[in-house]
Design a protein around this motif. Sequence first.
Motif, PDB file in Angstrom:
ATOM      1  N   GLY A   1      31.228  61.672  16.595  1.00 40.41           N
ATOM      2  CA  GLY A   1      31.887  60.779  17.548  1.00 40.41           C
ATOM      3  C   GLY A   1      31.288  59.387  17.557  1.00 40.41           C
ATOM      4  O   GLY A   1      32.004  58.381  17.702  1.00 40.41           O
ATOM      5  N   ALA A   2      29.964  59.288  17.386  1.00 41.53           N
ATOM      6  CA  ALA A   2      29.325  57.974  17.390  1.00 41.53           C
ATOM      7  C   ALA A   2      29.771  57.122  16.211  1.00 41.53           C
ATOM      8  O   ALA A   2      29.817  55.887  16.304  1.00 41.53           O
ATOM      9  CB  ALA A   2      27.805  58.150  17.359  1.00 41.53           C
ATOM     10  N   LEU A   3      30.125  57.775  15.093  1.00 41.80           N
ATOM     11  CA  LEU A   3      30.473  57.032  13.880  1.00 41.80           C
ATOM     12  C   LEU A   3      31.978  56.857  13.684  1.00 41.80           C
ATOM     13  O   LEU A   3      32.385  56.089  12.809  1.00 41.80           O
ATOM     14  CB  LEU A   3      29.884  57.750  12.656  1.00 41.80           C
ATOM     15  N   VAL A   4      32.774  57.568  14.464  1.00 39.35           N
ATOM     16  CA  VAL A   4      34.229  57.437  14.319  1.00 39.35           C
ATOM     17  C   VAL A   4      34.705  55.988  14.521  1.00 39.35           C
ATOM     18  O   VAL A   4      35.531  55.491  13.743  1.00 39.35           O
ATOM     19  CB  VAL A   4      34.962  58.401  15.277  1.00 39.35           C
ATOM     20  N   PRO A   5      34.202  55.244  15.536  1.00 37.11           N
ATOM     21  CA  PRO A   5      34.645  53.843  15.677  1.00 37.11           C
ATOM     22  C   PRO A   5      34.346  52.996  14.438  1.00 37.11           C
ATOM     23  O   PRO A   5      35.141  52.126  14.074  1.00 37.11           O
ATOM     24  CB  PRO A   5      33.853  53.343  16.895  1.00 37.11           C
ATOM     25  N   ILE A   6      33.212  53.250  13.794  1.00 39.34           N
ATOM     26  CA  ILE A   6      32.869  52.506  12.581  1.00 39.34           C
ATOM     27  C   ILE A   6      33.793  52.901  11.443  1.00 39.34           C
ATOM     28  O   ILE A   6      34.286  52.047  10.688  1.00 39.34           O
ATOM     29  CB  ILE A   6      31.402  52.757  12.186  1.00 39.34           C
ATOM     30  N   ALA A   7      34.055  54.200  11.313  1.00 38.78           N
ATOM     31  CA  ALA A   7      34.927  54.671  10.230  1.00 38.78           C
ATOM     32  C   ALA A   7      36.342  54.127  10.369  1.00 38.78           C
ATOM     33  O   ALA A   7      37.013  53.845   9.371  1.00 38.78           O
ATOM     34  CB  ALA A   7      34.949  56.201  10.218  1.00 38.78           C
ATOM     35  N   LEU A   8      36.799  53.964  11.620  1.00 40.89           N
ATOM     36  CA  LEU A   8      38.163  53.480  11.865  1.00 40.89           C
ATOM     37  C   LEU A   8      38.243  51.955  11.966  1.00 40.89           C
ATOM     38  O   LEU A   8      39.335  51.406  12.042  1.00 40.89           O
ATOM     39  CB  LEU A   8      38.712  54.096  13.156  1.00 40.89           C
ATOM     40  N   SER A   9      37.083  51.293  11.963  1.00 32.53           N
ATOM     41  CA  SER A   9      37.085  49.832  12.132  1.00 32.53           C
ATOM     42  C   SER A   9      37.609  49.103  10.909  1.00 32.53           C
ATOM     43  O   SER A   9      38.011  47.948  10.994  1.00 32.53           O
ATOM     44  CB  SER A   9      35.668  49.348  12.448  1.00 32.53           C
ATOM     45  N   GLY A  10      37.551  49.766   9.744  1.00 39.17           N
ATOM     46  CA  GLY A  10      37.965  49.097   8.516  1.00 39.17           C
ATOM     47  C   GLY A  10      36.918  48.182   7.932  1.00 39.17           C
ATOM     48  O   GLY A  10      37.184  47.460   6.968  1.00 39.17           O
ATOM     49  N   ASP A  11      35.708  48.211   8.489  1.00 49.11           N
ATOM     50  CA  ASP A  11      34.633  47.366   7.961  1.00 49.11           C
ATOM     51  C   ASP A  11      34.321  47.794   6.528  1.00 49.11           C
ATOM     52  O   ASP A  11      33.970  48.945   6.273  1.00 49.11           O
ATOM     53  CB  ASP A  11      33.384  47.501   8.833  1.00 49.11           C
ATOM     54  N   VAL A  12      34.432  46.838   5.583  1.00 45.97           N
ATOM     55  CA  VAL A  12      34.298  47.181   4.169  1.00 45.97           C
ATOM     56  C   VAL A  12      32.896  47.644   3.815  1.00 45.97           C
ATOM     57  O   VAL A  12      32.704  48.415   2.866  1.00 45.97           O
ATOM     58  CB  VAL A  12      34.690  45.983   3.279  1.00 45.97           C
ATOM     59  N   LEU A  13      31.898  47.199   4.576  1.00 45.25           N
ATOM     60  CA  LEU A  13      30.523  47.548   4.251  1.00 45.25           C
ATOM     61  C   LEU A  13      30.129  48.894   4.836  1.00 45.25           C
ATOM     62  O   LEU A  13      29.501  49.716   4.161  1.00 45.25           O
ATOM     63  CB  LEU A  13      29.573  46.456   4.751  1.00 45.25           C
TER      64      LEU A  13
END
Length: 1022
Positions: free
Chosen positions: A968-980
């Motif tokens: 859950g903590a990483l889902v926002p990052i995975a869905l953010s589309g941040d290329v890095l």
Amino acid sequence: MFDWLIEKSKITLMLLFFLTLVGLITFFQLPQREIPEISLPVASISTIYPGADPETVERSITVPIEEELDKIEGINKHTSISAASVSTIVIELDEGMDQEKVLSKVSQSIANISGSFPEGALSSSISDDRALGALSSYHLVTDGSYEELYALQPQIADWQRTIESVPGIKGTVVKGVPVQELLITLEQEKMNENGIFLPSILAALEGEFDQVPLGKQERNGSITQLKLPVVKDVDQLSQLVVGFSNEGDPIALNELGQVELRYEKPTDIITYEGKRAISFTVIPEKGIDVPSLHRTIDERVSELSESLPASVSVDLFYTQDNIVTEIFTDLAISFAIAVGVVIIVTLLGLNFASAVIVALAIPTSILLGLIPLPYLGVDLNQISIIGFIIALGILVDDAIVVNDNIERRYKLGDSPLEGALNGTREVRVSIITSTLAIVFTFLPLVFITGSGGDFIRALPSVLITTIIASTIISLTLVPIYRVWRQKKRKRVEKFDNGLLGKPIDRLADWYADKVLGNIVRKPLRIGILGLILCTAVYGLVPFIPVVFFPSADRQEVTVDVIAPVQMTIEQTDELLASIEERMREDQSVIEVSRFTGTGLPPLFGSVLTGPGENTGQLLVRVDKEEQSAEETISKWSDILQEEYPSVETKLTTIEAGPPVGAPIAIKVSGKEIETLLEITGDLRSSIAQMEETRIVVDDVGQPWPTTVLDPDRSKLDEYGITMKEISQQIRLVTEGIPVGQFDDSFNYYDMRLIIEGAATNGDLDLSELFVPVETAQGPPAFIGFDELLTEKYSEEIQRIPHENGERTVTLRVYPREDMKTSLEAKIDDVIEGYSLSEDYSIIVGGETEARSDFFIEVGKLFIVVVFLIYIVMAFQFYSLSTPILVMSTVYLAISGAVIGLFITQTGLGFMAMMGVVSLAGIVVRNSIVLIEFIEQRIRAGSSLKEAVIEAGRARLRPILLTALTAIGALVPIALSGDVLFTPLAISIISGIFFSTFFTLLLVPALYAAIAKRKMKKLARGS
């Protein structure tokens, strides 16, 4: 010790409060920046040899310096470019060396050999600039002429002094303002009329400016300084007598030509949105806080700009502060969402009181984890913030496990203090062990070398400090809170296990009784089947794209332009203007800046190779909501190549990581430059025809049109004329010769002497050049150069590159989007087909080489990680086989990461590998807790089957909750589309997701299989 801390709760809480306060203060004191500071252990050596061709520069300047560099310890590699009039050598120092000491030796060695340089070669300069990134860059813009901007030179010098005096500023870079020089322009015809020759003019200038200090004298009992006046006025210098006419009259400089202060030919022509501009860039020191320093600089620039003419305005072209603000805003949102997700997940499986303490562990652990960061050289940047987000899902694990076990003890009837002490004591060893496993997982990453290590070091540092802090909190604050909470209960309450408590309890019963009950019956078959399935997953790796560092999601696109070498800077600027106008037809283009000459200031990591009058860069900003930078590159690369076939154009954007060079770099080394050019020309032609190739460039450049003036040696000998006289005379009418410095009491100006006539219109006319020769009687005769020299036309090499002293030509290949892997394979096939002598070699480098080196280094570190975790497990379980079982979860988790990367087609690169390595420490803790509980039950007298089933029943809740919180903590990052960071998040999420199922199914199966085998051996032995 931990029991004492729980019992002495007031002292413990006071200590934790103090440390939390220190962490809060540290948070506000940590510098903020876009990315971690990347130190590049490099320096450059530049030596000017005016008028020399590349081969002469190579032979007389570059090679002697390289031979000295080979003798100095601490230099890893050196590369060089020998071009017309200049030698540039870049040295790369060994990691861990005392850079100041090495560069001091370099400086001394060059000083020792500079005496052997040819006459006319200037002193070498050593530039030591090992940091990336400017703080901000401004444009001084006008609708008027460039001369109006040039007139601001004294003010710009004041700006530099003012800005560079600000603490935290390393220096400034000004582009677009040529320096002033004192030019002495003489007319050959007037010199001939008056019988004035060059030697007498040079002698007069030297006699005026090369004075000997007079010293001191004693007069009337006191010491007096003696001094002769020096010419400090241009008009006075123009009246300097340089000789006598045939009639004996004194002849001054102004009778032969003119003396004037003027601007040198510009090395940069800059326009910003079609307006003439000057670029003013601010370079910060290491360790500064970007937002606060930028505010200070912006205020100073605003104050300084008040004195500018009304027609000149100042525009902020770039600032790292905007990027930092945007990144921190996005990451703060992701962090807040992650915290919310973690709290919600805990509420699903824990009661409200338990969820409160677990939530309280988040900020407390983070603040405690901040305290060591300044001493580790870590600041707040997007890498460290991502570290905190990853830590979010891990740091609550310990709190959940401790809280869940204390809750279990209360259900068994323990008193408040006993329940806290017993519940903590039962899981303490496994928690500390799993924490050590995580620390040992990330600790080797701190030692990754090079710019990649500098880039990623903040991530493991943050995770290590935060996880250690969370362990302390879970073993102290959580049990103290549970004691306080239990004492507050006025009656025995039914224990609530969260919003989904009952469904999770039913799931635990089903899992324990049905699933584990069946697994224990045939554990070996299920374990082997699961391992075979996970192993088969690794077959998907070749089908995952490979991207070392993706392009950043930014709006800037850089267009490098290399025009035919014979073009002047004005012609090149017209060419760039036409390219700019063409690209403005794209509706997505919102801004264009033009940097003709040496290119952009150090802003976006884009550096021109061999800058000159025929080079330049466009900085194009696009509306990334309509068209990304990569889409812009794909769209315009072919268009510009088709419409400007004689021009070399290359479009790039900013990489989301440290610079690693071209995607593919092919290095061809050998002795003879002609053979090297033949090999690289053949390679370039073959690669350029491949459909996957976007562009191929080399570091030699186009052949330079050359006029060879072939001397008639017999006539030179007959008249006693030397080649030095010939070369000096020609240089006088082409570019002129330096004749010292002029001091007007305010500034120093280089003086240059040039003779008009033979090359006034740009073409050298040998018939108008004469050299005096002595005659038997009477005045000297004049011999025309057309009698002594014959013009021949040819082409010469533009640049001669070296690597470690060996001639090495590098081809840089830029593939089309998503075609890099197939292009690499084709290039390898082409190179394998070459049959070269032992004197020549072809090596593929660039990003490919950097990626291979990184994967090798990470592979070695991963082996170290596995070994360290194994040692920790062996000590905990006092067994050699059980740690292997625990470590199998790493193997299972990596297969899960492979599945996730394959399904999403996310690139396997630097950050994805960091995610894979991170899994090694994250996933082992669930198996540690599960196996530890099984062995506790066996030691308590339970059978193997009962121990496995009860362990599954008791540990399913914390295993599921810890997995869900980490995901859950990483889902926002995975869905953010941040290329890095998306590859990092996906590899960890998928690894944890699949490893959770594998842990719940395969770990009990493999443990039961091993345990049964041991029991059979014991039975046979007895």
